[in-house]
Design an enzyme around this catalytic site. Structure first.
Site: not given
Length: 429
Positions: A17-18, A175, A304
Site C-alpha cells: 500500500g501507500f 462520497e 493503518d
C-alpha cells in the site's frame, strides 16, 4: 552470488500500500535486498476507490502492478503471497502455502480491514470498500438494482430496489452517497423506460452527531446540506442495529433497501496478534516513537496497522498521506539502524483533509485555510490527479472526470460476474 551480495541485509516489507511503496522508494540506493509481500499483485490508490464503485472510473485507472513500479530496481523482489504470521525468534515471515521468508529487518504495512463491530454476518448484505474486488462488487449491486427495478411490476419491491442505504458518515460514506445520487439523477435518467430514476431513495446513516467528524462543524453542515440538495436523506445520531437481505434497521425504523453499503468502521490487520504486541481496541500495534515494535528494534510497523499520537496528542489518522510519511520515516530509520546511528522519532505533519460531495462540491481543511464548494472541488480534483502514478493514469482520470462533468456520463457502467443470491435481488415480499 558474491560474498558481498550474500551478506547484504534482507529487508522484508509486508504490504504494497501507500506506506510500503513509499518505504521501498526511500531505500533506493541502500545496500540492501528487499522483498515486498502482498496478497494482491497491485498497488491501489484507495482514495478514488469509490469512483470505481459508482462507475466513474475503471480499475486500471487507479491500480498499478507492484512489479511494474520496481521494474528498474534489481534489489527489489515482489512476492504475491498471503502472510499468516511472524516467527520473531527465527526472523521468518510465515506464508500461506509457501515457504517462510527470512528477514534481517521487517516492515509491517498490512493496513486495515473493515469492521462490522462484532456483526461479521452483516458483510454479505453490506459490502465495504477496501479493495478493487469490493468496488466492483458494489458497482455490480448498484447497477443490478436499477436493472431489476426496470423489470419489477410490484411497486413495493420496485421501491426497495431503488433504495440505497449507506452506513457511515465519514468521507467514504459521503462520497458514495453523493455519487449514487448523481448517477441516478443525471446519468441514468434517460436510460430506462419503466422506472423513473429520479425516484431513487438514498439514505446515509451516521451514528454520531454530524457528518465528516474530522472537519470543522461548519464544513460538516455544508456537506449535509449539499447531500440533501442532491436528494440524499441524512440520518444523524442513530445507529444501525441490523443488516439483512431486506435492508437495514436504524434505531426502531426499518429501511427496505436492496443495496446496503458499509462505510462505518475499520480494524487493523492481525499483525499485533502475530507479534503478541500491545494494541488498541481496533487492533493497531502500539509502536514506539520511532515506529519500531517494542522489544523488536528490527521490526517497524507503519500506516493503518499502528496506533501513534501526532504532535498535537491526537491519533495519527488512517489516511494515505500519513502512511506515506510513515513509510519515508521508516526508510530513514532502517538506514540509521544499519549504520549504527540513533533513530529519530516519527513526527506526523497533517497536510489537510479533503472530501468531495458529488461532482461540483467538496470540503477542504488545510488548517490555515478552509474551503467549501466549487473551488474546493477543483482543488480536490487537481490534488488527486497529481498523486496518481504515471502520466497515462493522470490523463485518463482527468478526461473521465471532464466527461462526467460536462456530459453527466459515466463510462464504466458494466455489470460483470453476476452472482445469484447477492444483494441487489428483490427482497422477500
Amino acid at each position: 552470488m558474491s560474498s558481498a551480495e550474500a551478506s547484504r541485509p534482507r529487508i522484508v516489507v509486508i504490504g504494497g500500500g501507500f506506506g510500503g511503496i513509499e518505504l521501498v522508494r526511500g531505500l533506493r540506493g541502500a545496500a540492501v535486498d528487499i522483498t515486498v509481500i502482498d496478497s494482491r499483485n497491485h498497488h491501489l490508490f484507495q482514495p478514488l476507490l469509490y469512483q470505481i464503485a459508482t462507475a466513474s472510473l475503471t480499475p486500471s485507472d487507479i491500480a498499478w502492478p507492484i512489479r511494474f513500479l520496481f521494474r528498474d530496481r534489481p534489489e527489489v523482489s515482489v512476492l504475491m503471497a498471503t502472510a499468516t504470521g511472524i516467527d520473531t525468534q527465527r526472523r521468518l515471515v510465515m506464508l500461506k502455502d509457501l515457504d517462510p521468508v527470512p528477514y534481517d529487518m521487517l516492515v509491517i504495512a498490512t493496513g486495515a480491514r473493515h469492521s462490522y463491530f462484532g456483526h461479521d454476518d452483516w458483510e454479505r448484505f453490506a459490502p465495504a470498500l477496501k479493495t478493487l474486488e469490493d468496488a466492483t462488487t458494489i458497482r455490480r449491486r448498484i447497477l443490478t438494482a436499477f436493472e431489476r427495478a426496470e423489470a419489477e411490476h410490484d411497486p413495493v419491491r420496485q421501491q426497495a430496489l431503488l433504495t440505497f442505504a449507506i452506513v457511515g458518515g465519514g468521507p467514504t460514506g459521503v462520497e458514495i452517497a453523493g455519487a449514487i445520487a448523481e448517477l441516478a439523477r443525471d446519468t441514468l435518467k434517460r436510460d430506462f423506460r419503466h422506472i423513473d430514476t429520479l425516484e431513487t431513495r438514498i439514505v446515509l446513516v451516521e451514528a454520531g452527531p454530524r457528518l465528516l467528524p474530522a472537519f470543522v462543524e461548519a464544513q460538516s453542515e455544508f456537506a449535509k446540506a449539499a447531500l440533501e440538495r442532491l436528494g440524499v436523506e441524512v440520518a444523524l445520531g442513530v445507529a444501525v442495529t441490523l443488516c439483512d437481505a431486506d435492508g437495514i434497521v436504524m434505531g426502531e425504523e426499518r429501511i427496505h433497501a436492496a443495496t446496503v453499503i458499509w462505510a462505518a468502521g475499520v480494524q487493523a490487520s492481525p499483525a499485533a496478534e502475530w507479534l503478541g504486541a500491545a494494541h488498541d481496541r481496533a487492533g493497531r500495534i502500539e509502536v514506539l516513537p520511532d515506529l519500531s515494535v517494542p522489544g523488536h528494534p528490527e521490526i517497524f510497523a507503519i500506516g493503518d496497522t499502528v496506533a501513534i499520537a501526532a504532535p498535537n496528542g491526537k491519533p495519527v489518522p488512517g489516511i494515505a498521506p500519513a502512511a506515506k510519511q510513515a513509510g519515508r520515516h521508516a526508510a530513514k530509520a532502517i538506514r540509521a539502524r544499519l549504520a549504527g546511528e540513533p533513530v529519530s522519532p516519527f513526527r506526523y505533519r497533517h497536510d489537510g483533509s479533503l472530501a468531495t460531495i458529488g461532482k461540483r462540491r467538496a470540503v477542504i481543511d488545510f488548517g490555515w485555510i478552509r474551503l467549501s464548494g466549487a473551488l474546493a472541488w477543483w482543488i480536490w480534483g487537481i490534488a488527486h490527479v497529481f498523486f496518481l502514478i504515471g502520466v497515462r493514469h493522470r490523463i485518463a482520470v482527468a478526461l473521465s472526470w471532464l466527461w462526467v462533468y460536462l456530459r453527466n456520463q459515466r463510462g464504466s457502467r458494466l455489470i460483470t460476474q453476476t452472482e445469484p443470491g447477492e444483494a441487489g435481488e428483490p427482497p422477500p415480499g
